[in-house]
Design a protein around this motif. Structure first.
Motif, PDB file in Angstrom:
ATOM      1  N   GLN A 123       0.863  -1.173   0.000  1.00 27.98           N
ATOM      2  CA  GLN A 123       0.000   0.000   0.000  1.00 27.98           C
ATOM      3  C   GLN A 123       0.902   1.226   0.000  1.00 27.98           C
ATOM      4  OE1 GLN A 123      -3.950  -0.452   2.130  1.00 27.98           O
ATOM      5  NE2 GLN A 123      -2.620  -1.623   3.501  1.00 27.98           N
ATOM      6  N   THR A 124       0.567   2.213  -0.785  1.00 32.88           N
ATOM      7  CA  THR A 124       1.494   3.326  -1.009  1.00 32.88           C
ATOM      8  C   THR A 124       0.778   4.669  -0.995  1.00 32.88           C
ATOM      9  OG1 THR A 124       1.220   3.327  -3.427  1.00 32.88           O
ATOM     10  CG2 THR A 124       2.897   1.861  -2.510  1.00 32.88           C
ATOM     11  N   TYR A 125       1.553   5.703  -0.724  1.00 35.71           N
ATOM     12  CA  TYR A 125       1.176   7.056  -1.078  1.00 35.71           C
ATOM     13  C   TYR A 125       2.460   7.816  -1.403  1.00 35.71           C
ATOM     14  CZ  TYR A 125       2.480   9.103   3.511  1.00 35.71           C
ATOM     15  OH  TYR A 125       3.159   9.537   4.619  1.00 35.71           O
ATOM     16  N   TRP A 175      -2.226   7.799  -4.183  1.00 36.50           N
ATOM     17  CA  TRP A 175      -2.213   6.686  -3.257  1.00 36.50           C
ATOM     18  C   TRP A 175      -2.814   5.435  -3.870  1.00 36.50           C
ATOM     19  CZ3 TRP A 175      -5.296  11.043  -2.524  1.00 36.50           C
ATOM     20  CH2 TRP A 175      -6.667  10.859  -2.661  1.00 36.50           C
ATOM     21  N   THR A 205      -4.355   2.099  -1.890  1.00 32.04           N
ATOM     22  CA  THR A 205      -4.646   1.361  -0.667  1.00 32.04           C
ATOM     23  C   THR A 205      -5.821   0.421  -0.908  1.00 32.04           C
ATOM     24  OG1 THR A 205      -6.228   2.960   0.243  1.00 32.04           O
ATOM     25  CG2 THR A 205      -3.894   3.344   0.692  1.00 32.04           C
ATOM     26  N   ALA A 253      -2.635  12.180   3.471  1.00 32.02           N
ATOM     27  CA  ALA A 253      -2.583  10.860   2.837  1.00 32.02           C
ATOM     28  C   ALA A 253      -3.619   9.929   3.464  1.00 32.02           C
ATOM     29  CB  ALA A 253      -1.189  10.261   2.992  1.00 32.02           C
ATOM     30  N   PHE A 305      -4.123   7.033   4.461  1.00 28.60           N
ATOM     31  CA  PHE A 305      -3.523   5.769   4.878  1.00 28.60           C
ATOM     32  C   PHE A 305      -3.765   5.610   6.372  1.00 28.60           C
ATOM     33  CE2 PHE A 305      -0.248   2.839   6.203  1.00 28.60           C
ATOM     34  CZ  PHE A 305      -0.159   1.949   5.141  1.00 28.60           C
TER      35      PHE A 305
END
Length: 949
Positions: free
Chosen positions: A591-593, A631, A633, A681, A683
């Protein structure tokens, strides 16, 4: 790259046409006929020139714009013997201090005159003169004052300033009751990134005073600074060594009483002594291919230690140029232990916390610092300096929670067990290239370029949750049988990197030369730029429990035995990420941002002295801000968001000198508060048990309108009494709040249309006594000084749940319609007592007793019928002492957190202006406050030794 080329082209042009720069002579005259009281209205003249000055009421004088060279300086006063000091050396860009006693009956011996030459930012006398002359409300603490007051780091130093308090859990600071979000930290005028992804500003305790030349705290906005400003701009000026060569070795040791008092000190498998540990994801994660243990392990006696080595030298290059360097390397570690309560939000109606734990935390921290700078003076008008800074900070912590996980579900009668092992490491690297060029007496160019990078790692965080085999037997055996959440037992890997380029460029033109060879007017135009890239990725391997009916008993302190006996093919559990199991396509995708932030700013300022007593400083700044976030996710999917805005920021400062001892200042400005990447973000950050946060992409800037009025009195050269009032009007304020959801997560939002903050500050710094005693070799000083300051803040904001719901994807249910600003204390009090005595020219003792207090402040706004989550105020008391035993040897001792107060966070009961019209609130919490977190930190004591070669 185009910004670098532009800056270096301008720098090269200025080098070609550069001419001479100057130094200055400052000092203090004392009257031997009246117990060494300050001698006012004495004449100071540089022999053979027309340059001179007259001492003020404090006996202080300054002769500015002196060409480099060696001079004879004469001091005269009607009825007193004239004093003539030969061979006074003036260096370009430096301050030469002359402290001279005068007498009516006989002349002064030359060995009674104290002569020092230091950078202007080092000199206590020069900085006090700068503060008296400054138009804005900037206070500076130089290396001389830091040593005299026994401050060991930048965080300790700034708390001696009115209205500043440390933040619990870090050494970030609150200024006038406003927290981390409102402040700006710079190094040599260039912005610094944070060493903690949860904070906007760097931890100031990382800067030991051995690498600091001075610290400037500006509480009023100046258009030359970045506009993301609400509380203060804290600028650290790194040490620039220009003397003869030296090398100094320091070692130290200490301990924390709470850590020593623990029955055993536990950590866990993996991280090392140095704090440079990392762990990559296994090549076979779904088959549990991890080689680190789940279980805690006993460590040796938790003794703290530190070692440092610093040195510097300078060399002449030809007749008019000089090369200098300074470097320091240090390593320190620390151990701490906490035990107390850790509880979730209270259930409505019963006022009982939803989760209830007895809490233990064992922590081992490291801090590694490497800093160096190289300075090159070309002629006497061109300075170029390169600074390098590397900070590596780590914390390894083992936490245990015993009790109720969920009063309505998991271990409702107690007996639940959570174990979490976390290693977090942050590495910050700063590179700066700075230039200062005097093109002529009336024109100068300043520039700076910085490249910063931050890497934050959480490799292989491990968490286990065990529940009683049956809920009605909390003291019985434990098992994974009733653990339903797949994420309850996991291994977690996180990596965040931030890269930033910053650039400053300004040109100053001085006009209207006055009779003192100075200028009444100064016009500055400049550019600032910040360009940041952020990349974050995280993967969590969840150990989902299967075959519930046949789960065996598990020893909480031997969890390895369970996974060794029942492997991945046993059918008792399986590993899955949030994206799926091994058979799911893309299950290992993190999972990224990430994103970019670009700030381009231009500014102009005008400083003009209308009369000898009245000065104006006006400025205007325009900032174009662009912050984009992308992002990916599991919950929010793949998406992006952009914040694009332009801010026009005017500022005004006025100063009127009531007399030689008193100033009256006024300042007004417009600034803004920019949300941080982590706040925007989307997240979910599970950083603490019972404290999950997630970002809000819809978050927008706040706009701040600031006004200050201050009166100050300088009774003597080292004393100050001041009184100030200030006010702030904030549009679209940002706060942390509790989301209406089953998980009760925290997030950030523009929680209303406006907020106000009004306050007052009183400061006093007084020398109780200062005397000198004569020996056969020299004059020796004894000094006792007392300082204290009090700040009061009254803040209020209108809370609007409908605004949050309309502007974001979150639902808010604020319990109150009004509240103080999040993080703001009503009262802040700082006091210190410092004693300094000299036994000989090379032997002295410095001791400081410092106390700080802040009143209660809101951690998160109350929601869904619950009151605010509040950090209780407390008093801290520190003692610091340093003994110099000759030219080479020194001893230091400190005892910190002497009172060992209870640190407590509570969920207050609902009261006051309740929001009865909010349909999202099911009811109000009744009864007294519920403790969310409480512990004692213990007393820290240390002993250090230093040897200078």
């Amino acid at each position: 790259m185009k910004y670098f080329l532009m800056i270096f082209a301008l720098a090269a042009t200025s080098l070609v046409s550069a001419q001479q720069s100057t130094g200055s002579i400052v000092g203090k005259l004392t009257d031997q006929e009246y117990n060494n009281e300050p001698l006012a209205f004495a004449n100071v003249l540089i022999k053979g020139t027309t340059l001179g000055a007259t001492s003020d009421f404090d006996g202080l004088f300054e002769i500015a714009n002196v060409e480099p060279g060696t001079y004879t300086v004469t001091f005269s006063y009607l009825g007193y013997e004239t004093v003539e000091i030969p061979n006074v050396t003036v260096e370009a860009g430096k301050v030469t201090s002359l402290n001279v006693p005068m007498s009516a009956s006989e002349g002064v011996a030359l060995d009674e005159v104290v002569v020092t030459t230091v950078a202007r930012k080092d000199s206590e006398v020069a900085l006090l003169l700068d503060q008296k002359k400054a138009i804005t409300l900037e206070t500076s603490i130089g290396a001389q004052e830091l040593a005299r007051k026994g401050a060991s780091d930048a965080a300790t130093a700034v708390t001696k300033i009115t209205g500043i308090a440390k933040e619990e859990g870090s050494d970030n600071v609150y200024v006038r009751g406003l927290g981390d979000r409102f402040n700006v930290t710079t190094l040599n005028g260039l912005p610094l990134p944070s060493n903690n992804t949860s904070k906007k500003n760097i931890d100031l305790s990382l800067f030991g005073t051995g690498i600091i030349e001075s610290i400037g705290i500006d509480k009023t906005y100046n258009a030359q600074n970045y506009g993301d400003f609400g509380g203060a701009n804290i600028n650290i000026v790194s040490r620039n060594y220009t003397g003869s060569g030296f090398l100094e070795l320091g070692v130290g040791s200490g301990a924390n009483t709470a850590a020593l008092g623990a029955d055993e000190f536990y950590l866990y498998d993996g991280p090392n002594f140095t704090g440079f540990y990392n762990k990559e994801i296994s090549n076979d994660p779904f088959n549990n291919g991890f080689d680190t243990s789940w279980d805690r392990e006993t460590r040796s006696t938790p003794i703290n230690s530190n070692i440092s080595l610093k040195g510097g030298d300078s060399y002449n290059i030809g007749e008019n140029s000089r090369l200098n360097f300074f470097a320091v390397g240090s390593f320190s570690n620390g151990n701490s232990y906490r035990e107390g309560l850790n509880q979730g939000a209270p259930n409505l109606g019963t006022a009982l916390p939803n989760s209830e734990f007895d809490y233990q935390k064992y922590s081992y921290t490291t801090a590694t610092t490497l800093m160096g700078n190289v300075g090159l003076r070309l002629g006497s008008a061109n300075d170029i300096k390169y600074n390098f800074l590397m900070l590596n900070n780590s914390e390894q912590k083992h936490e245990e929670f015993n009790g109720i996980l969920d009063r309505e579900d998991d271990a409702p009668n107690g007996g639940g067990f959570i174990q979490r092992n976390t290693f977090e490491r942050t590495t910050l690297i700063v590179n700066q290239l700075l230039g200062n060029h005097d093109i002529s007496d009336s024109f100068e160019v300043n520039w700076g370029v910085g490249y910063n990078t931050v890497e934050n790692l959480i490799p292989n965080r491990r968490q286990n949750i065990l529940l009683p085999y049956t809920n009605n037997d909390p003291e019985g055996p434990k098992s994974f049988r009733l653990v339903s959440a797949a994420s309850a037992n996991h291994r977690f890997f996180q990596e965040l990197t931030e890269d930033e380029i910053a650039a400053n460029l300004s040109t100053t033109f001085k006009f209207k030369k006055n009779e003192e060879d100075g200028f009444d007017g100064k016009f500055t135009i400049g550019y600032n730029g910040r360009f940041k890239n952020v990349d974050f990725e995280a993967t969590q391997f969840n150990y989902q429990i299967l075959n519930v009916a046949n789960q065996p008993f598990v020893d909480p302190y031997n969890i390895d035995a369970y996974f060794d006996e029942y492997g991945p093919d046993s059918g008792f559990w399986q590993i899955r990420t949030f994206r799926g199991t091994a058979s799911t396509e893309g299950s290992l995708d993190p999972q990224t941002y990430g994103g970019e932030q670009q700030i381009n700013a231009g500014f102009v300022t005008l400083e003009y002295k209308f009369t000898p007593k009245f000065t104006l400083f006006a400025g205007a700044r325009g900032e174009q801000i662009n912050q984009t976030i992308e992002w990916s996710t599991v919950i929010q999917g793949d998406d992006s968001n952009e914040l694009d805005t332009f801010e026009f920021l005017p500022s005004l400062a006025l100063k009127y000198e009531l007399n030689d001892k008193q100033n009256l200042r006024f300042a007004a400005s417009k600034t803004y508060t920019l949300p941080q990447f982590k706040e925007r973000a989307p997240f979910l950050f599970q950083e603490e048990i019972n404290q999950d946060t997630q970002g809000n992409p819809a978050l927008e800037n706040s706009t701040n309108y600031n006004v200050d009025l201050r009166w100050e009195l300088f009774p003597s050269s080292s004393e100050l009494i001041s009184f100030a009032v200030f006010g702030k009007y904030i549009e679209n304020p940002i706060n942390t709040f509790l989301i209406v959801s089953a998980a009760n997560n925290l997030s950030y939002a523009n929680t209303g249309d406006s907020a106000t903050a009004f306050g007052a500050e009183i400061e006093a710094r007084v020398d109780v006594f200062e005397n000198e005693r004569e020996t056969a070799e020299s004059m020796l000083t004894n000094r006792l000084s007392v300082g204290g300051n009090v700040a009061y803040l009254n803040s209020n904001q209108k809370l609007d749940y409908q605004k949050v719901s309309e502007e974001t994807d979150f639902a808010a249910a604020f319990t109150n319609t009004e509240a103080p600003l999040q993080g703001a204390s009503d009262f802040i009090f700082n006091a210190d007592v410092s004693y300094y005595t000299e036994f000989s020219d090379t032997k002295n003792l410095r001791t400081t007793l410092a106390g700080n207090y802040f009143s209660d402040r809101i951690y998160a706004l109350g929601s869904t019928g619950r009151g605010h989550l509040v950090d209780r105020g407390f008093v801290t008391l520190d003692f610091i002492s340093a003994l110099e035993l000759g030219e080479h040897f020194g001893i230091g001792m400190s005892v910190k957190n002497i009172l060992n107060p209870l640190v407590e966070r509570v969920n207050e009961n609902a009261e006051g202006d309740l929001d009865m019209e909010n349909p999202a609130i099911p009811g109000f919490l009744e009864g007294g406050p519920v403790t969310a977190l409480s512990y004692k930190k213990g007393v820290d004591f240390s002993l250090s030794l230093s040897y200078k070669f």
